[in-house]
Structure formats: C-alpha cells, structure tokens
Design a protein around this motif. Structure first.
Motif, short mmCIF file in Angstrom:
data_model
loop_
_atom_site.label_atom_id
_atom_site.label_comp_id
_atom_site.label_asym_id
_atom_site.label_seq_id
_atom_site.Cartn_x
_atom_site.Cartn_y
_atom_site.Cartn_z
N GLY A 1 105.55 -26.68 -10.72
CA GLY A 1 104.33 -26.47 -9.77
C GLY A 1 103.11 -27.39 -10.38
O GLY A 1 101.99 -26.85 -10.00
N PRO B 1 110.34 -29.47 -2.24
CA PRO B 1 109.92 -28.13 -2.58
C PRO B 1 110.92 -27.21 -3.47
O PRO B 1 110.63 -26.40 -4.01
CB PRO B 1 109.48 -27.46 -1.23
CG PRO B 1 110.25 -28.30 -0.20
CD PRO B 1 110.48 -29.70 -0.77
N GLY C 1 98.86 -25.10 3.94
CA GLY C 1 98.88 -24.96 2.43
C GLY C 1 100.18 -24.79 1.82
O GLY C 1 100.14 -24.40 0.48
N ALA C 2 101.33 -24.70 2.58
CA ALA C 2 102.62 -24.67 2.05
C ALA C 2 103.05 -25.81 0.71
O ALA C 2 102.45 -26.95 1.29
CB ALA C 2 103.58 -24.60 2.98
N ASP C 3 103.86 -25.53 -0.07
CA ASP C 3 104.04 -26.45 -1.00
C ASP C 3 105.14 -27.29 -0.83
O ASP C 3 106.20 -26.71 -0.23
CB ASP C 3 104.42 -25.79 -2.37
CG ASP C 3 104.63 -26.65 -3.50
OD1 ASP C 3 104.34 -27.93 -3.35
OD2 ASP C 3 105.12 -26.31 -4.62
N LEU C 4 104.92 -28.73 -0.43
CA LEU C 4 105.86 -29.53 -0.02
C LEU C 4 106.50 -30.50 -0.98
O LEU C 4 107.26 -31.24 -0.75
CB LEU C 4 105.42 -30.58 1.01
CG LEU C 4 104.99 -29.81 2.21
CD1 LEU C 4 104.34 -30.94 3.35
CD2 LEU C 4 105.77 -29.12 2.99
N THR D 1 101.04 -30.70 -0.22
CA THR D 1 100.62 -29.64 0.36
C THR D 1 100.88 -29.83 2.23
O THR D 1 100.48 -30.71 2.33
CB THR D 1 99.42 -29.00 0.33
OG1 THR D 1 98.40 -29.84 0.42
CG2 THR D 1 99.50 -28.36 -1.25
N GLY D 2 101.55 -28.68 2.87
CA GLY D 2 101.22 -29.16 4.16
C GLY D 2 100.34 -28.61 4.94
O GLY D 2 99.02 -28.19 4.38
N ARG E 1 100.59 -33.19 -6.44
CA ARG E 1 101.57 -32.02 -5.40
C ARG E 1 101.13 -32.16 -3.93
O ARG E 1 99.89 -32.97 -3.62
CB ARG E 1 100.73 -30.43 -5.66
CG ARG E 1 100.99 -30.03 -7.45
CD ARG E 1 102.25 -29.97 -7.76
NE ARG E 1 103.21 -29.36 -7.05
CZ ARG E 1 104.20 -28.96 -7.43
NH1 ARG E 1 104.62 -29.93 -8.39
NH2 ARG E 1 105.17 -28.40 -6.69
#
Length: 561
Positions: free
Chosen positions: A278, A227, A310-313, A306-307, A304
């Motif tokens: 991103g 990230p 919704g967090a960007d991993l 996502t966790g 992409r």
C-alpha cells in the motif's frame, strides 16, 4: 398468451427497428405463425374437452348445431397448422379469430343460456392484443353482434348473465390490449437499450484498444495492480524490462541494490513488495546485477488509486530504464572530480604565494587590500573545488572507508559549530537558540559530523530572513540520537523538497548562490554513519532538518562506548 401474440399493424416502425436488430429478420413475422398456432390449439383443446363431455353425457341443446361449431373449430385448427402464415400478409391471420367467433356463436346457439359463450374470450383477447386499435374496433363490433345474438336466443327471458357476458368480454379485450401495449413498449425500450449497450460496448472496446496501443508505444513499463495484489494490465515495455531485470520474479537470482549501486536491497523492500503493502513513492532507483558486471538500473514510481468513497483500488507502477542516464551522471562526476583535483594543486600554490605577498612589509597598503580580495576569492574557489571533489567521491563505500568514528557528545559538537557561526549570524541579525541542546551520546567521525552540522547551520543562516532565528537541538532515546536545525526562513516548496538532496540542484531562494552540493554531501555523510536526514518545511514559516544517528551506549561511569 399475450406475450406470444404478434405485434399490431400500427407498430411497423418498431418492427423495422427489430428487423435491423435481429440480423435482417422480421421479429414480428417470425412469431406470427407460432402465435396463431398456440392460440388456436389452446381453443381447440378446450372445445375438445367440452365435446367429450357432451358426447358421453346428457345434452339438452341442439347437438347437431353444437358439433357443427366443434367441426368448424377443428377444421380451422388444422388449417392453422397447414397454412404458412409467415408468407402471407399480416392481416390475413385475422381470419382465424373471426371464424372462431362464428364457430363459438354456433356453440352458444346450440344451448342458449349456457356458459359456452365464455369461449369468446379466446378470439376476443387475441384480436384486441394482436391488432391494436383496429383489433379493438373489431372486438367492439363483435361484442355488439354477440349481444344482438344473445338477446333473441334468450326469447325474452333475459337474465343478469345475458348482459354480464358482453361486459366480461369488453373487460378482457381492454386488459389484453393494455397488456400488449405495455409489452410492446417494454420491447421497444429493451431494443433501444440493446442498441445503446452495443454502442457503449463498441466504444469501450475502441477506447481499450487505443489505451493498449498508447501504453505499448511508451518506452517505460506500466503495471496496473489490483486491490487484491493481482497484476491487471501490463504493456510491452514492462515485459521487456521484466525480461531484462526480472525484478518481480521471486525466484530470480539476480541481486538487487539500492540507488547507490552497492547496498543490497532486501526482497521485502522491492518496489513491487512496497506497492503491495500500500505504499506510494517516486523515483525509487534499483540496480540489478553485481558491481563490475553488466548492470541494469530502473527508476520506479507507484501511485495509489482510490474510489469515490476512498476505497483502495490498487496502484499503478511505472518503471523506466535509467541505466544510460546514471552512467552518464557517473561519467560526469568522474570528469568533474578529475578536473577539480587538477585545479586544487595550482589553487593551493596561488593561496600560498598570496599569503607571502600579504605578509611582505614592502607591499603597499593599497596593493595589500587587493591581495586580500584575491585571497578571499581564491579560498572560496578552493572551497567549491573541495565540495565538488567530496560530491564526486561521496559513494557510501568511499566515505565509510575514510571515517574514523569514536564516541562523542552531539550537544558539544553542535554548540561548537554554533559558536563558530555566530559572526555570520550577527552580520544578518539572526539569533541562535541553543536551549534545545541535551546531552546526546553518538558514535561518529567528529570531523565528518562537524561538516554535517556546519553545512546545516550555514544554510540556516544564509537562507534565513534578516532578523530571524535559528533553533538548535539534540536529544537521544538510548538507541538513536537526533540533531535538529530549525530556521525561520521562507521555507521550501513541495516540488523542491523531492529534489533538494540531489547534486547540483538549487531550489527557490537557493538558486542564486552555492553549488547545489552541500545538502547532497550532507546526506551522503549521514548515511555513511548509518543514519538518515529528514526535512520538514512550510512555505513562509521556515524549515527543519532532522539528523538521526545511532546512539553510543552509556557506561556506568557516565562516559559513552
């Protein structure tokens, strides 16, 4: 103190598990000598302080009996330090608290009614905490003996403290027993968790090794981007591709080009830069090296990650060497172009003679009808050959060299294309809506732009539903001009949309007719004008093609420049 005491004899199974966990050593036995020494030294220290007070101050009790008990405690302490309790059976260590009880009894008898009996707390709690239920039974017997010892010693002058001391000893023994059991349960739980964690760690390491081996066995590069933009995982194929192309090296001097192989690719538009911003994309082709020299082409895809919240991993970038594939496609196009060019001359000759035969008045009407069919099919074949030639030579440099741009109104060009297509539209009961046409200046080659519009309108008619409609529109904002073609056909699926502009690809309803070159040629023509073409489609509702081109600037006299 209880934390340093050895485990009770009935926890042999626990000791056996601990024995295996600690590399073949018996954890309980290792602490046996230490526990005996610590408990005995603590008791000896308290007794030493009491003996010092008795030696320097007045003592109303039996001094000989008192110091006899003190000597017994000291002798037992020395024996505790000398005897190797770890080499003896576990039960022998119980001799220490048993003798301590007797020694403290001598101290209490030397001064009946004193508080010296509180020293019984040391061996009592040791027995209850270290020997389990057997130790607790021994404590009960000891307290009964202590009570029997105190009552005669008080000579009938029993006080509240006479019965309070046994109660305190019972409470202390029970507390020590329960604390030890709780500690033992926690120790067993920790041992189980340790075994579980070791198994999980071993399984994780095996899985990591398997994933690494699988990734290294792939013939395409895989990069895991964290990230924060850091490169977390790479495989061997990526290292090899990076060594060849050096595509993620900012200091590399190797020039990079877009998928056409001739348009330079800025550093801020490289796949790695886009991934760090991103973005997610599929099949971005990048050429490395100058045209005419040995070159490398990589196809790159970014997904992409996502966790749960919704967090960007981060992202995963996959790169694949497609140099051989693209070279083969280019060789195929060259071959097709060569063959098509050779076919064009005899086809033109055939059409000429067919026209002469049809115009000959001596030809019977039945034969003339057959000649008309032959002419239509020959013209269709000539159109296919023209499409193939256009697709084979539709690199941006070739098209741009053939363009003759001038200022024109896109609305008038679209209106003319619609009027030419009306017969085909009426044949399928398709209505053409021109209400969206607005004056839109554009600088373009009129023949090439007309080819773009004709292609889009022809597709909108051919792949529309019977009785459907087509909406045509043009507009501008002074900097860009848009041409819109919307139909009410079956729409195009998401899987087909990603490949719709590829050469020779025919999607869905389009698979039954055509060469699959029309939209590919259309896109190349639009890009040669410095524009772009976009598609918006919903299955069951229709499709919308939007062409964006640079607008021509308006002059004060109302013209364009």
């Amino acid at each position: 103190m209880t934390a340093a005491m050895p485990g009770p004899p009935h926890t042999g199974a626990v000791r056996a598990r601990l024995h295996g966990l600690w590399g073949g050593r018996d954890f309980s036995d290792q602490t046996q000598e230490r526990a005996a020494t610590l408990n005995q030294l603590l008791l000896a220290g308290v007794v030493f302080v009491l003996a010092a007070f008795v030696a320097v101050g007045p003592f109303s009790g039996d001094g000989a009996l008192f110091f006899l008990g003190v000597v017994v405690v000291f002798v037992l302490t020395g024996a505790t330090l000398v005897v190797p309790w770890n080499r003896l059976r576990f039960g022998w260590v119980a001799v220490i608290p048993a003798v301590d009880i007797i020694a403290i009894g001598l101290l209490q008898l030397s001064a009946p009614g004193s508080a010296l009996g509180l020293l019984w707390v040391f061996p009592i709690t040791w027995l209850a905490g270290s020997f389990g239920l057997l130790g607790l039974f021994a404590v009960a017997v000891s307290i009964a003996g202590i009570t029997a010892l105190l009552l005669p010693a008080d000579r009938g002058d029993e006080t509240f403290s006479t019965f309070l001391l046994p109660l305190v000893l019972v409470a202390g023994a029970a507390t020590s027993y329960l604390n030890t059991r709780r500690t033992e349960a926690q120790r067993v739980l920790l041992a189980k968790q340790s075994v579980l964690l070791r198994r999980v760690l071993a399984r994780t390491r095996r899985q990591e090794q398997e994933v690494t081996e699988v990734l290294d066995a792939l013939d395409f590069g895989v990069v895991r981007i964290g990230p924060a933009g850091e490169v977390a995982i790479t495989n061997e194929a990526h290292a090899q591709l990076q060594q060849i192309a050096r595509w993620d090296d900012e200091d590399a001097e190797i020039p990079m080009f877009r998928d056409d192989g001739v348009t330079p690719l800025p550093r801020d538009e490289t796949p790695l830069a886009r991934a760090l911003r991103g973005e997610a994309f599929d099949g971005a082709v990048v050429w490395f090296g100058q045209p005419g020299e040995p070159r490398q082409a990589l196809s790159m895809t970014v997904r992409r990650l996502t966790g749960t919240g919704g967090a960007d991993l981060g992202a995963v970038l996959v790169s694949r060497d497609v140099t051989a594939e693209l070279s083969a496609l280019r060789a195929r196009d060259d071959l097709v172009a060569s063959v098509s060019h050779e076919l064009r001359t005899p086809l033109t000759s055939i059409l000429g003679y067919l026209d002469l035969a049809i115009e000959n008045p001596d030809v019977p009407e039945a034969v003339r009808s057959d000649l008309d069919i032959a002419e239509r099919n020959a013209e269709r074949l000539l159109g296919i050959v023209a499409d193939i030639l256009a697709a084979s030579s539709s690199s941006s440099s070739t098209i741009e060299a053939s363009l003759s741009p001038r200022e024109l109104d896109a609305a008038e060009l679209v209106r003319a294309a619609a009027e030419a297509a009306l017969p085909r539209a009426r044949a399928r009961a398709v209505t053409v809506d021109l209400s969206g046409l607005e004056s839109a200046p554009v600088r373009a080659d009129p023949l090439r732009l007309r080819q773009v519009v004709d292609n889009l309108v022809a597709n909108a008619i051919a792949y529309n539903r019977a009785g459907g409609s087509i909406h045509l529109g043009t507009t501008t904002d002074g900097r860009a001009t848009w041409i819109l073609v919307r139909d009410t056909g079956p729409g195009i699926s998401e899987a087909d949309r990603s490949r719709l502009f590829q050469r020779y690809y025919r999607a869905g309803a389009r698979a039954g007719s055509g060469t699959g070159l029309g939209l590919a040629i259309t896109r190349d023509l639009v890009r040669a004008h410095g524009g772009e073409i976009a598609l918006h489609s919903t299955v069951g509702l229709g499709s919308t093609f939007i062409v964006k081109l640079p607008a021509a600037r308006e002059r004060n006299d109302g013209g364009v420049q």
